[in-house]
Design an enzyme around this catalytic site. Structure first.
Site, short mmCIF file in Angstrom:
data_model
loop_
_atom_site.label_atom_id
_atom_site.label_comp_id
_atom_site.label_asym_id
_atom_site.label_seq_id
_atom_site.Cartn_x
_atom_site.Cartn_y
_atom_site.Cartn_z
CD GLU A 32 -2.98 -0.90 2.32
OE1 GLU A 32 -2.66 -0.26 3.33
OE2 GLU A 32 -4.10 -1.40 2.16
CD GLU B 50 -4.63 -5.95 3.10
OE1 GLU B 50 -5.34 -5.17 3.75
OE2 GLU B 50 -3.38 -5.95 3.15
C1 GAL Z 1 -4.48 -2.55 5.20
C2 GAL Z 1 -3.11 -3.15 5.43
C3 GAL Z 1 -3.21 -4.42 6.27
C4 GAL Z 1 -4.07 -4.17 7.48
C5 GAL Z 1 -5.41 -3.65 7.05
C6 GAL Z 1 -6.37 -3.34 8.17
O1 GAL Z 1 -4.38 -1.24 4.80
O2 GAL Z 1 -2.49 -3.48 4.22
O3 GAL Z 1 -1.94 -4.85 6.64
O4 GAL Z 1 -3.42 -3.26 8.28
O5 GAL Z 1 -5.25 -2.46 6.36
O6 GAL Z 1 -6.57 -4.45 8.94
#
Ligand code: GAL
Length: 794
Positions: free
Chosen positions: A149, A218
């Site tokens: 990110e 994610e």
């Molecule tokens: C994303 C990040 C993850 C985790 C998630 C929130 O932005 O890549 O590692 O932090 O947010 O749980």
């Protein structure tokens, strides 16, 4: 593309250090059973390289073993090397020694940083190569990730940020791993890096190049929890909707973040103020149990998606827009078609005539018609059981129950600190320093000590003056002339705060000893690593009657890292010095006390927890292993938990929270791997004061299951873990009303519902019931749709 054929990838994040090797096979097996074909993990640099060039890949850090466990079950793996990971993990996965290196700036075009990063990523890549774990070598790893990110914060780093991204891409490419590299949230990811999406919804995302697959690294299955928070939930309907939309609109790979969240053992949680539990409301709960109905509802979705994957990945796509956020998508491939009907409207169901048939699509849902005719799945119609988990008392043969747990105790020995006679200090300077710079994060605790000498001519002598300490958190305990004069905890996200307390300066030497404690280092945001923690000052004495101020920030400060008990390893059964501990006069509500007890391992296989209700804040160890920080006295706000959860709009934590006005965490996971067959030693360090008298050990199990399945589905009920159904409390097929625990019969029902369910399920661990009039008997309702509601006890 895998073995020449396109494959839809349904993946789930499981972080190996957040569980134990003993748990891995069953976590992965449950993921596979839930319909996943891949497991994703980050790699945790600070855990693997705790001191520069000293590595640890043992126990739950055995990355190779974890990847091989995935391989053993025939699943693919996705390796997100980072090495910045965020992940609510301490310092985002960066070792603190790295931050303390001279001339370093993290995550940018800085030679010192790049050199360290390259050293670590090379180590990991070579480790995987040596074990032949990349798909190009016949192994399970199909994708690897560099950075994480970075695009979200790159602008803060100017031109150097851009140069750094290019360098990351070149570094990754230079490894020749034979599988693609991804960068998430990096619109300008340089060729051939694939840009991927993170978020609650990614259907509108398009990759950086036309021919790149649409990858969702994610899909947030829930959310994490901070100390003082109630429990956040993401309803199964909304999560399934997001997945449905993604594949309706051309998705190739989707990964749940998290599929199993697990536990932040030791002081691995980031934040600040992330709890020890990283349950995340994921499909597998913190302990590895199925989180139902989420797990089951997604499993059904995965089965349907996999059954139509050929058409989705190779077919011709046609979208039809009906207005009002209602749409249809048709994938045609080799003479066959697969259809999606999507309704992104928050409040209204829509009935559409599609290929001469009427379909009603509930608000905020996606219907999948694998043959463009039969409704195989709708994301808002949950047919899976809801499992209500309960905590059972320790079932060891002669388990000691709370009042019987025998406690020994000892004080944290800090007499020398209070009196300013420390002989083995760690550092002396005339500056107030960032806590990390002194501790290297080897402990949450750092003592800052100074003495203030006043003679009879000093205007402050004998006066009541105010001690003012400006700190950047997170917790401060202040001692003046050997007395505790107060403590202050950062609250509501305000980690910079001012502590004030009146003190009286006596003639001669006055001793000020301040203990600063951190509760997880930041893990997110541009330059998060530059945020200093601890007492940064100024520290002043103020005489309000005369407005006279003594700034003591540049006094000589003596530093001491950690607690005496930590140094002595008072939590380690091998190093316990019994003579130091006492069983008499157990103190309660006293700060800086060590408590110790023993307990028998609960029989069976169910996950083990310890209820730490009654305690204040501190850390707990079982048989010498830290099960994390505890803080049951931190109660979440009374408000903000709706009585019904809303799923039919863009995810907002406020739409579905539970546990308001309760400790944000009272149960702490003790992995069975930490336990001995016989006696186990539980040690607590209590920092702010509490009582261990309520502490008890228990197991987590399914107490009851509920379901409210739609006609035409097959209801599968299961107690999990070898238990059987002992009672059917409610069963009715017809126009049933209410929710789990308060189901009511409607206007009409099939007369046999209860007896049919009793016959099918009682005494069994699981049972399967066709939700049809043919099986359950006629309802006589004349409704459009009937449901079968069941409440059963395990
Ligand atoms: C994303 C990040 C993850 C985790 C998630 C929130 O932005 O890549 O590692 O932090 O947010 O749980």
């Amino acid at each position: 593309m895998i073995d020449g054929e396109r494959q839809l990838i349904l993946s789930g994040s499981i972080h190996y250090p957040r569980s134990t090797p003993q748990m891995w096979p069953s976590l992965i097996q449950k993921s596979k059973e839930g319909g996943l074909n891949a497991i994703e993990t980050y790699v945790f640099w600070n855990a693997h390289e705790p001191s520069r060039r000293e590595y640890d890949f043992s126990g739950n850090l055995d990355l190779v073993r974890f990847i091989k466990t995935i391989q053993d079950q025939g699943l693919h793996a996705i390796l997100r090397i980072g090495p910045y990971v965020c992940a609510e993990w301490n310092f985002g996965g960066f070792p603190v020694w790295l931050h303390n290196m001279p001339n370093i700036t993290l995550r940018t075009n800085n030679e010192v940083f790049k050199n360290e990063m390259q050293n670590f990523t090379t180590l990991i890549v070579n480790m995987m190569k040596d074990e032949k774990l990349f798909a190009s070598q016949g192994g399970p790893i199909i994708l690897a990730q560099i950075e994480n990110e970075y695009g979200n914060i790159m602008w803060e780093y100017g031109e150097d940020g851009k140069a750094y991204v290019n360098w990351c891409a070149e570094l990754a490419q230079s490894y020749n791993i034979g599988v693609p590299w991804i960068m998430c949230q990096q619109d300008d990811a340089p060729e051939p890096m694939i840009n991927t999406c993170n978020g609650f919804y990614c259907d509108q995302f398009s990759p950086n190049r036309k021919n790149s697959p649409k990858i969702w690294t994610e899909n947030w299955s829930g959310w994490f929890k901070g100390w003082g928070d109630s429990y956040p939930h993401r309803p199964a309907e909304d999560l399934a909707f997001a997945v449905g939309r993604f594949f309706q609109y051309g998705g190739s790979l989707m990964n749940y973040y998290m599929y199993h969240g697990g536990t932040n053992f030791g002081h691995t949680s980031g934040g600040p103020y992330i709890t020890t539990s990283y349950d995340y409301d994921a499909p597998l709960d913190e302990y590895g149990n199925l989180n139902q109905p989420k797990w089951g509802h997604l499993k059904e979705l995965h089965e349907v998606l996999i059954s139509v994957q050929k058409a989705l990945l190779n077919g011709e796509r046609r979208d039809i827009d009906y207005g009002n956020m209602m749409s249809a998508t048709v994938y045609s491939y080799q003479g066959k078609s697969v259809c999606f009907l999507g309704n992104a409207n928050s409040s209204n169901a829509f009935t559409v005539e599609f290929e001469n048939t009427n379909y009603t699509v509930p608000a905020w849902s996606v219907t999948i018609l694998p043959d463009c005719f039969t409704e195989a799945y709708n994301t808002a119609k949950v047919n899976s059981q809801t499992s209500i988990m309960v905590k059972k008392p320790n079932a060891a043969d002669d388990a000691e129950e709370p009042s019987n747990l025998k406690w020994d105790w000892k004080n944290e020995d800090f007499e020398e600190i209070k009196y300013g006679t420390v002989v083995d200090s760690d550092l002396t300077t005339s500056e107030l320093l960032d806590q990390k710079a002194v501790t290297n994060d080897t402990s949450d605790y750092l003592w800052y000590m100074t003495s203030i000498v006043v003679d009879e001519k000093d205007a402050f002598v004998g006066k009541n003056v105010t001690l003012q300490v400006n700190t950047s958190g997170h917790i401060l305990h202040a001692f003046f002339n050997s007395k505790h004069i107060g403590s202050k905890l950062a609250q509501n996200g305000h980690y910079d705060f001012v502590f004030e307390q009146d003190v009286q300066l006596t003639l001669g030497t006055n001793q000020l000893s301040l203990l600063s404690a951190t509760v997880g280092l930041p893990n997110y945001g541009a330059n998060f690593d530059k945020r200093a923690d601890g007492i940064l000052g100024p520290v002043k004495l103020i005489d309000h009657s005369t407005n006279n101020t003594k700034d003591i920030s540049s006094n000589e400060w003596i530093y001491k890292v950690g607690l005496q008990g930590q140094k002595l390893e008072s939590y380690n059964p091998q190093k316990l010095n019994e003579a130091e501990w006492s069983s008499e006069g157990l103190p309660t509500n006293k700060m800086f006390v060590w408590y110790k007890t023993t307990f028998k391992s609960p029989l069976g296989e169910e996950p083990v927890v310890v209820n730490l209700l009654g305690l204040g804040k501190g850390e707990a160890w079982v048989n010498g292993k830290s099960i994390g920080r505890y803080w049951p006295s931190y109660i979440s706000g009374k408000d903000g938990c709706p009585s019904v959860c809303y799923y039919n709009q863009t995810y907002k934590a406020e739409n579905c929270r539970t546990n308001c006005g309760e400790p944000s965490m009272r149960w702490y996971h003790i992995p069975r791997e930490f336990l001995n067959n016989e006696e186990n030693v539980l040690v607590l360090f209590e920092e702010i004061g509490g009582t261990p008298s309520l502490v008890n050990i228990g197991t987590i199990t399914v107490g009851k299951v509920c379901a409210n399945a739609f006609e035409g589905s097959t209801l599968k009920l299961s107690c999990q873990g070898g238990k059987v159904f002992s009672e059917i409390k409610f069963a009715s097929f017809g126009e049933t009303e209410g929710t789990c625990g308060s189901f009511r019969k409607g206007r009409c029902e099939s007369a046999n519902s209860l007896s049919v369910i009793e016959q099918a399920c009682l005494g069994k661990e699981s049972c399967s019931i066709p939700v049809t009039e043919a099986f359950l008997g006629p309802t006589g309702c004349h409704s459009e749709i009937y449901r079968l509601a069941v409440e059963a006890v395990c």
